[in-house]
Design a protein around this motif. Structure first.
Motif, mmCIF file in Angstrom:
data_model
loop_
_atom_site.group_PDB
_atom_site.id
_atom_site.type_symbol
_atom_site.label_atom_id
_atom_site.label_comp_id
_atom_site.label_asym_id
_atom_site.label_seq_id
_atom_site.Cartn_x
_atom_site.Cartn_y
_atom_site.Cartn_z
ATOM 1 N N THR A 130 -31.669 41.466 22.428
ATOM 2 C CA THR A 130 -32.273 40.298 21.539
ATOM 3 C C THR A 130 -31.470 39.368 21.231
ATOM 4 N N LEU A 131 -31.294 38.028 21.651
ATOM 5 C CA LEU A 131 -30.402 36.997 21.711
ATOM 6 C C LEU A 131 -30.661 36.754 20.022
ATOM 7 N N LEU A 132 -29.370 36.414 19.395
ATOM 8 C CA LEU A 132 -29.684 35.975 17.796
ATOM 9 C C LEU A 132 -28.865 34.583 17.607
ATOM 10 N N GLY A 133 -29.650 34.116 16.774
ATOM 11 C CA GLY A 133 -29.145 32.783 16.230
ATOM 12 C C GLY A 133 -29.800 32.379 14.906
ATOM 13 N N GLN A 134 -29.553 31.833 14.026
ATOM 14 C CA GLN A 134 -30.358 31.260 12.705
ATOM 15 C C GLN A 134 -31.646 30.209 13.073
ATOM 16 N N VAL B 214 -30.589 51.898 23.589
ATOM 17 C CA VAL B 214 -31.598 51.139 24.362
ATOM 18 C C VAL B 214 -31.864 49.754 24.223
ATOM 19 N N THR B 215 -31.742 49.415 22.955
ATOM 20 C CA THR B 215 -31.785 48.131 22.658
ATOM 21 C C THR B 215 -30.620 47.623 21.873
ATOM 22 N N ALA B 216 -30.347 46.304 22.276
ATOM 23 C CA ALA B 216 -28.958 45.797 21.437
ATOM 24 C C ALA B 216 -29.029 44.198 21.263
ATOM 25 N N PHE B 217 -28.357 43.684 20.408
ATOM 26 C CA PHE B 217 -27.998 42.237 19.924
ATOM 27 C C PHE B 217 -27.216 41.507 20.722
ATOM 28 N N ILE B 218 -27.287 40.352 20.843
ATOM 29 C CA ILE B 218 -26.241 39.444 21.487
ATOM 30 C C ILE B 218 -26.147 38.183 20.585
ATOM 31 N N SER B 219 -25.169 37.816 19.745
ATOM 32 C CA SER B 219 -25.331 36.628 19.274
ATOM 33 C C SER B 219 -24.827 35.570 19.917
ATOM 34 N N ILE B 220 -25.930 34.479 19.961
ATOM 35 C CA ILE B 220 -25.644 33.385 20.957
ATOM 36 C C ILE B 220 -24.896 32.223 20.214
ATOM 37 N N SER C 265 -21.306 25.803 9.606
ATOM 38 C CA SER C 265 -22.033 24.887 10.379
ATOM 39 C C SER C 265 -22.072 25.566 11.692
ATOM 40 N N GLU C 266 -23.214 25.340 12.541
ATOM 41 C CA GLU C 266 -23.639 25.657 13.582
ATOM 42 C C GLU C 266 -22.838 25.536 14.748
ATOM 43 N N ARG C 267 -22.553 26.537 15.672
ATOM 44 C CA ARG C 267 -21.592 26.240 16.851
ATOM 45 C C ARG C 267 -22.269 27.433 17.834
ATOM 46 N N SER C 268 -22.564 27.157 19.092
ATOM 47 C CA SER C 268 -23.005 27.627 20.107
ATOM 48 C C SER C 268 -21.963 28.629 20.914
ATOM 49 N N ARG C 269 -22.145 29.559 21.313
ATOM 50 C CA ARG C 269 -21.410 30.368 22.208
ATOM 51 C C ARG C 269 -21.319 30.118 23.836
ATOM 52 N N ASN C 270 -20.153 30.227 24.466
ATOM 53 C CA ASN C 270 -20.088 29.981 25.781
ATOM 54 C C ASN C 270 -21.092 30.903 26.591
ATOM 55 N N PRO C 271 -21.931 30.236 27.447
ATOM 56 C CA PRO C 271 -23.181 31.128 28.066
ATOM 57 C C PRO C 271 -22.619 32.186 28.987
ATOM 58 N N GLU C 272 -21.306 31.900 29.535
ATOM 59 C CA GLU C 272 -20.790 32.664 30.755
ATOM 60 C C GLU C 272 -20.517 33.964 29.780
ATOM 61 N N THR C 273 -19.881 33.710 28.458
ATOM 62 C CA THR C 273 -19.518 35.181 27.818
ATOM 63 C C THR C 273 -20.788 35.895 27.451
ATOM 64 N N ILE C 274 -21.681 35.137 27.193
ATOM 65 C CA ILE C 274 -23.115 35.778 26.889
ATOM 66 C C ILE C 274 -23.639 36.562 28.217
ATOM 67 N N ILE C 275 -23.385 36.059 29.328
ATOM 68 C CA ILE C 275 -23.936 36.738 30.545
ATOM 69 C C ILE C 275 -22.821 37.938 30.987
ATOM 70 N N ARG C 276 -21.741 37.966 30.571
ATOM 71 C CA ARG C 276 -20.911 38.869 30.481
ATOM 72 C C ARG C 276 -21.174 40.200 29.813
ATOM 73 N N GLU C 277 -21.437 39.880 28.419
ATOM 74 C CA GLU C 277 -21.918 40.953 27.487
ATOM 75 C C GLU C 277 -23.216 41.463 27.888
ATOM 76 N N LEU C 278 -24.157 40.663 28.496
ATOM 77 C CA LEU C 278 -25.596 41.199 28.929
ATOM 78 C C LEU C 278 -25.325 41.954 30.026
ATOM 79 N N LYS C 279 -24.423 41.658 31.035
ATOM 80 C CA LYS C 279 -24.329 42.576 32.078
ATOM 81 C C LYS C 279 -23.500 44.058 31.751
ATOM 82 N N GLU C 280 -22.699 43.861 30.971
ATOM 83 C CA GLU C 280 -22.123 44.978 30.034
ATOM 84 C C GLU C 280 -23.084 45.983 29.673
#
Ligand code: SAH
Ligand code: SF4
Ligand code: F3S
Length: 475
Positions: free
Chosen positions: A216-220, A166-172, A191-206
């Motif tokens: 839940t979008l995750l980051g420190q 039902v619920t899942a995490f996506i590291s952004i 050190s901090e690095r952000s993830r390509n938003p296209e890959t985040i949306i792909r995972e979300l749709k999946e």
């Protein structure tokens, strides 16, 4: 970031493979949500390398423990588990044990000294795991603790370990560029690095296609997300629009970085949950300064005021550390008064634990006596219990929307799930099932949970209440 202690099974781009003939991997996870999600990435990597996931340690060829270093007691638990794994290794030949995660990064080859551990691998080196496992087959030890400037595992579909789906995490994003004086995370995660938003949306749709209802979008420090001009507020809007039926949460926000634009975006989209985890750590400006948090008490309270203005029904939770170096009774009282002033709905509360190599360990003395730390922590916990109860009492007689996550632990006849404000609700099952969105009327509460009755249960005369809106929505 919430600290959890989870031990779950695994999947291949959404479904776990439990195959009798394949070598089997068992993963035990400690620490924060980021670690939970990392274990899912590791499961995906190993599944691709031919492993299947087992939830039975006695069945595993490869035992991995994903570890946390944030406080000393988190590490002590892992040492305890390693002793247990030693017994497993004695019982059966061909069992490989690997330590992964933050302790692997912090302690490096020290972990190999005890004749239990065969593999040590840090948070940015998980792609190397199959190679290191191969190396151990010839009796060698394997270690890789290289931190990376760009690894985000963006192309990997995590094998979801949550049994309910039902619920899942996506590291952004990964890592952290802040240097809070008490915190080991920047040293263990790099050190901090952000993830390509296209890959985040792909995972979300999946996830959406596979029936998930909440992400839940995750980051420190999600507020410092940045990808070619895309800010965290932009990303939130993209996520909310891409899957309008999916509830969206995020963690963790930093008081110094959270923008009004993020709050406005939350207010604009109905599927972004009205809940913010905004760790304050201390209510004393002097302590906040020595913690290097880069905001003071007044600025924090100003943020809270703005949240309340833009999102009036927003629930707010926090993290508090008590007994940080030089903390006086007055500083402690400042923390208690700030808690009252904010009226937190929930809090994670910790005793300060000195971590080797951090700014505080290098420059300050851990000088608050243990008994004082315990006394202050008890007072903080007691106060938060009052505040949580008060927050729950406000919900009595109201109707809340609950996403059902599971069967209640106490009774098979009850379901449990969360409101958008992240409050846990328990109610009699009726015809509802895991994954449903149910409107529930709150009839009772404790400081930990709300109890209620699904509106569909009001159809009989006894419970009829004409003020209630439409019946439940099965999403
Ligand atoms: N990125 C997150 C923090 C992750 S660590 C954030 O900034 O909120 C989660 C929590 O653990 C922190 O918020 C802090 O309250 C607590 N913590 C971190 N280091 C600690 C230490 N040395 N002793 C006690 N608690 C600590
Ligand atoms: Fe640690 Fe501070 Fe970074 Fe959070 S923001 S992970 S507390 S250094
Ligand atoms: Fe998370 Fe613990 Fe590492 S809180 S980032 S697993 S030190």
């Amino acid at each position: 970031m919430q600290i959890t202690n989870l031990n779950k099974g695994a999947i291949n781009s959404i479904r776990p493979v439990f195959d009798g003939d394949k070598p089997k991997i068992y993963i035990e996870t400690y620490g924060c949500q980021m670690n939970v999600n990392d274990s899912e990435v590791v499961a995906a990597i190993m599944q691709k390398a031919g492993y299947s996931v087992t939830k039975d340690i006695g069945d595993a060829n490869l035992i991995l423990i994903n570890t946390c270093s944030v406080r000393d007691n988190a590490e002590q638990r892992v040492w305890g588990r390693l002793e247990y794994f030693r017994q497993e290794k004695k019982k059966r030949a061909n069992v490989t044990v690997g330590v992964i995660g933050c302790m692997a990064e912090r302690l490096k080859d020290k972990l190999l000294e005890n004749n239990i551990v065969d593999i040590v691998i840090g948070p940015d080196a998980y792609r190397e795991l199959p190679k290191l496992v191969e190396k151990t087959e010839s009796g060698q030890k394997g270690i890789n603790i290289l931190l990376s400037r760009d690894e985000t595992y963006a192309d990997i579909s995590p094998v979801r370990l949550d049994k309910t789906g039902v619920t899942a995490f996506i590291s952004i994003m990964r890592g952290c560029n802040n240097v809070c004086a008490f915190c080991v995370v920047p040293y263990t995660r790099g050190s901090e690095r952000s993830r390509n938003p296209e890959t985040i949306i792909r995972e979300l749709k999946e996830l959406s296609e596979n029936g998930y209802k909440e992400v839940t979008l995750l980051g420190q420090n999600v507020d410092s997300y940045s990808w070619n001009g895309v800010t965290f507020a932009d990303l939130l809007a993209m996520v909310a629009e891409s899957t309008p039926a999916m509830r969206v949460r995020f963690s963790t926000s930093h008081p110094k970085d959270m923008t009004d634009k993020v709050l406005e975006t939350m207010a604009k989209y109905g599927n972004i949950c009205n809940y913010i985890h905004l760790p304050v750590q201390s209510g004393s400006s002097a302590i906040l300064q020595s913690m290097n948090r880069k905001y003071n008490r007044e600025e924090y309270l100003q943020r809270i005021e703005t949240i309340r203005k833009i999102i009036p029904d927003c629930a707010i939770s926090t993290d508090i550390i008590t007994g940080f170096c030089k903390e006086t009774q007055e500083d402690h009282e400042d923390t208690l008064s700030l808690m009252r002033e904010v009226g937190y709905d929930f809090a994670y509360m910790f005793k300060y634990s000195e971590r080797p190599g951090t700014k505080a360990a290098r420059h300050f003395k851990d000088d608050v006596p243990e008994d004082v730390k315990i006394k202050r922590l008890t007072e903080i916990i007691d106060l938060q219990s009052e505040l949580s109860l008060a927050s729950h009492r406000k919900d009595l007689n109201s109707i809340v929307e609950v996403l059902v996550e599971d069967t209640s632990k106490r009774s098979e006849n009850d379901l449990c799930g969360r409101t958008p404000q992240n409050k846990m609700v328990v109610f009699p099952k009726g015809n509802h099932k895991i994954g449903d969105l149910v409107k529930v009327k709150i009839t009772d509460c404790s400081q930990a949970t709300l109890k209620g009755i699904a509106q569909t249960m009001f159809n009989n005369e006894e419970h009829r209440d004409t003020t209630l809106p439409d019946v439940s929505v099965n999403a």
